[in-house]
Design an enzyme around this catalytic site. Structure first.
Site, mmCIF file in Angstrom:
data_model
loop_
_atom_site.group_PDB
_atom_site.id
_atom_site.type_symbol
_atom_site.label_atom_id
_atom_site.label_comp_id
_atom_site.label_asym_id
_atom_site.label_seq_id
_atom_site.Cartn_x
_atom_site.Cartn_y
_atom_site.Cartn_z
ATOM 1 N N ILE A 17 61.116 21.740 34.457
ATOM 2 C CA ILE A 17 61.385 22.669 35.571
ATOM 3 C C ILE A 17 63.022 22.455 35.770
ATOM 4 C CG2 ILE A 17 60.984 22.917 38.087
ATOM 5 C CD1 ILE A 17 58.216 22.029 37.736
ATOM 6 N N ARG A 37 68.411 10.915 33.330
ATOM 7 C CA ARG A 37 68.822 9.616 32.469
ATOM 8 C C ARG A 37 69.163 9.827 30.827
ATOM 9 N NH1 ARG A 37 63.734 6.528 34.504
ATOM 10 N NH2 ARG A 37 62.845 8.506 33.793
ATOM 11 N N ASP A 62 70.481 8.116 37.371
ATOM 12 C CA ASP A 62 69.004 7.637 37.674
ATOM 13 C C ASP A 62 68.679 7.435 38.908
ATOM 14 O OD1 ASP A 62 66.690 6.114 37.952
ATOM 15 O OD2 ASP A 62 67.391 4.550 36.607
ATOM 16 N N VAL A 63 67.751 8.342 39.671
ATOM 17 C CA VAL A 63 67.856 8.420 41.072
ATOM 18 C C VAL A 63 67.297 7.161 41.724
ATOM 19 C CG1 VAL A 63 67.656 11.047 40.993
ATOM 20 C CG2 VAL A 63 65.676 9.699 40.997
ATOM 21 N N ASN A 89 64.936 17.742 41.813
ATOM 22 C CA ASN A 89 63.692 18.044 40.853
ATOM 23 C C ASN A 89 63.156 16.717 39.905
ATOM 24 O OD1 ASN A 89 62.134 19.675 38.795
ATOM 25 N ND2 ASN A 89 63.625 18.542 37.581
ATOM 26 N N TYR A 154 51.352 9.594 43.644
ATOM 27 C CA TYR A 154 51.944 10.707 43.495
ATOM 28 C C TYR A 154 51.739 11.684 44.715
ATOM 29 C CZ TYR A 154 53.562 14.965 41.050
ATOM 30 O OH TYR A 154 54.252 16.229 40.650
ATOM 31 N N LYS A 158 54.824 12.832 47.098
ATOM 32 C CA LYS A 158 55.155 14.338 47.670
ATOM 33 C C LYS A 158 54.917 14.669 49.031
ATOM 34 C CE LYS A 158 56.673 15.294 43.359
ATOM 35 N NZ LYS A 158 57.871 15.650 43.142
ATOM 36 N N VAL A 187 52.356 23.081 36.117
ATOM 37 C CA VAL A 187 53.228 23.672 35.280
ATOM 38 C C VAL A 187 53.251 23.305 33.880
ATOM 39 C CG1 VAL A 187 55.722 24.468 35.342
ATOM 40 C CG2 VAL A 187 54.727 23.897 37.427
ATOM 41 N N THR A 189 54.808 21.817 31.391
ATOM 42 C CA THR A 189 56.194 21.198 30.827
ATOM 43 C C THR A 189 55.511 19.739 30.271
ATOM 44 O OG1 THR A 189 55.865 19.763 32.774
ATOM 45 C CG2 THR A 189 57.279 21.923 33.025
HETATM 46 P P1 NDP Z 1 59.170 16.551 33.162
HETATM 47 O O1 NDP Z 1 58.714 15.039 32.918
HETATM 48 O O2 NDP Z 1 59.283 17.445 32.050
HETATM 49 O O3 NDP Z 1 60.705 15.993 33.576
HETATM 50 C C1 NDP Z 1 60.874 15.551 34.645
HETATM 51 C C2 NDP Z 1 62.637 15.381 34.613
HETATM 52 O O4 NDP Z 1 62.944 14.250 35.669
HETATM 53 C C3 NDP Z 1 63.267 14.879 33.296
HETATM 54 O O5 NDP Z 1 64.563 15.492 33.370
HETATM 55 C C4 NDP Z 1 63.665 13.419 33.939
HETATM 56 O O6 NDP Z 1 64.684 12.985 32.992
HETATM 57 C C5 NDP Z 1 63.928 13.271 35.295
HETATM 58 N N1 NDP Z 1 63.581 11.988 35.897
HETATM 59 C C6 NDP Z 1 62.615 11.160 35.906
HETATM 60 N N2 NDP Z 1 62.969 9.994 36.319
HETATM 61 C C7 NDP Z 1 64.202 10.141 36.808
HETATM 62 C C8 NDP Z 1 65.174 9.199 37.206
HETATM 63 N N3 NDP Z 1 64.731 8.178 37.687
HETATM 64 N N4 NDP Z 1 66.457 9.604 37.629
HETATM 65 C C9 NDP Z 1 66.764 11.023 37.201
HETATM 66 N N5 NDP Z 1 65.955 11.605 36.529
HETATM 67 C C10 NDP Z 1 64.758 11.335 36.350
HETATM 68 O O7 NDP Z 1 58.718 17.017 34.513
HETATM 69 P P2 NDP Z 1 58.419 18.291 35.189
HETATM 70 O O8 NDP Z 1 59.398 19.221 34.709
HETATM 71 O O9 NDP Z 1 57.176 18.874 34.872
HETATM 72 O O10 NDP Z 1 58.620 18.128 36.723
HETATM 73 C C11 NDP Z 1 59.784 18.169 37.592
HETATM 74 C C12 NDP Z 1 59.486 18.001 38.868
HETATM 75 O O11 NDP Z 1 58.547 18.980 39.363
HETATM 76 C C13 NDP Z 1 58.948 16.572 39.210
HETATM 77 O O12 NDP Z 1 59.408 16.212 40.401
HETATM 78 C C14 NDP Z 1 57.304 16.891 39.405
HETATM 79 O O13 NDP Z 1 56.803 16.093 40.266
HETATM 80 C C15 NDP Z 1 57.211 18.241 39.901
HETATM 81 N N6 NDP Z 1 55.884 18.988 39.650
HETATM 82 C C16 NDP Z 1 55.708 19.234 38.367
HETATM 83 C C17 NDP Z 1 54.404 19.830 38.028
HETATM 84 C C18 NDP Z 1 53.763 20.021 36.587
HETATM 85 O O14 NDP Z 1 52.618 20.320 36.662
HETATM 86 N N7 NDP Z 1 54.665 19.733 35.477
HETATM 87 C C19 NDP Z 1 53.639 20.330 39.135
HETATM 88 C C20 NDP Z 1 54.254 20.073 40.658
HETATM 89 C C21 NDP Z 1 55.060 19.490 40.765
HETATM 90 P P3 NDP Z 1 65.053 11.574 32.192
HETATM 91 O O15 NDP Z 1 63.571 10.804 32.106
HETATM 92 O O16 NDP Z 1 65.642 11.692 31.141
HETATM 93 O O17 NDP Z 1 65.675 10.637 33.548
#
Ligand code: NDP
Length: 258
Positions: A17, A37, A62-63, A89, A154, A158, A187, A189
């Site tokens: 996303i 990250r 890293d959030v 996100n 989770y 949220k 979604v 992903t």
């Molecule tokens: P992905 O797992 O595809 O991507 C998650 C992203 O978050 C990655 O870029 C990851 O990068 C980053 N991330 C995770 N932990 C950290 C951290 N500590 N610091 C910085 N970045 C971080 O997930 P989605 O794209 O599916 O999800 C994105 C958002 O949407 C999330 O908040 C999720 O809860 C929400 N969402 C997703 C749904 C789904 O079905 N997919 C449904 C509803 C909400 P890296 O690991 O490199 O840091």
């Protein structure tokens, strides 16, 4: 190009996303900071944005670590003067029934999904307040509105993001800053894929059956696409969205009617 002249920062912008949001914001005219990250992923997305003829910056973030958040936002201030649009996100998901949800799992999910969102809002606000303009968009989930089995941590994170959104939105309401949340259903992903893999590992379901189980969670019987979330992010970032504040908007095909 309604976001021309604006700087957007997308946490978790390296894939899924977040990547779609980063690309859509760039197409709408913003210069975009892609933060997460995994360096290879954020650099790749930054290259994709530059290939569109737009400006991008990959920033390691890293959030879950305050120092990392402060350093990343400082980098943006030094390079581009700060960000006008923040898309919170970054997030993780893991499942366990409440009786088996460990302290460690609980804290990890709250740390990234909820505390990480708080930290980034705090880091972005000084520039927004100084400029008297800002858009903060938190990617929550329909799990922020309704419960479901196996996702206590989770869902709590949220629900927390939605509480934070609604209250913080009131703090900045007179400052030309809006804070809203988007609540997607499943979604397509890596995270969606992980949900399917968990169903397959815990039951004897095939990949198709696992996918169908997720599709059944919405009256539209489908998974949502990252671009559908990105569309709403751009809309909420628009100057014309100035009156939308403290809202939590679902993208779930009518699964959750509130
Ligand atoms: P992905 O797992 O595809 O991507 C998650 C992203 O978050 C990655 O870029 C990851 O990068 C980053 N991330 C995770 N932990 C950290 C951290 N500590 N610091 C910085 N970045 C971080 O997930 P989605 O794209 O599916 O999800 C994105 C958002 O949407 C999330 O908040 C999720 O809860 C929400 N969402 C997703 C749904 C789904 O079905 N997919 C449904 C509803 C909400 P890296 O690991 O490199 O840091």
């Amino acid at each position: 190009m309604e976001l021309l002249g604006k700087t957007a920062l997308v946490t978790g912008g390296g894939r899924g996303i977040g990547r779609s949001c980063a690309l859509a914001l760039a197409r709408a005219g913003a210069q975009v900071v892609v933060a997460a990250r995994t360096t290879t992923e954020i650099e790749e997305v930054a290259k994709e944005i530059e290939a569109l003829g737009c400006r991008a910056l990959a920033v390691s973030l890293d959030v879950s670590k305050l120092q990392s958040v402060e350093a990343a936002f400082q980098q943006v201030v030094e390079k581009w003067g700060g960000c006008d649009i923040l898309v919170n996100n970054a997030g993780i998901a893991a499942s366990a029934p409440i009786a088996k949800c460990s302290e460690e799992l609980w804290l990890q999910i709250i740390e990234i999904n909820l505390n990480g969102t708080f930290r980034c809002i705090k880091a972005a606000l000084p520039t927004m307040l100084a400029r008297n303009w800002g858009r903060i968009i938190n990617i929550a989930s329909i799990a922020g509105k309704a419960g479901a089995p196996y996702i206590s941590a989770y869902a709590a994170s949220k629900h927390g993001v939605l509480g934070l959104t609604k209250a913080a939105a009131q703090d900045v309401a007179t400052k030309n800053i809006t804070i809203n949340a988007i609540c997607p259903g499943y979604v397509e992903t890596d995270m969606g894929e992980k949900a399917m893999n968990i169903i397959m590992s815990k039951t004897s379901a095939s990949k198709e059956q696992a996918r169908a189980a997720l599709e059944q969670t919405t009256p539209q019987k489908r998974l949502f696409q990252p671009e559908e979330v990105a569309f709403l992010v751009v809309a909420l970032a628009s100057p014309l969205a100035a009156g939308i504040n403290g809202q939590a908007i679902n993208i779930c095909g009518g699964a959750v009617p509130y």
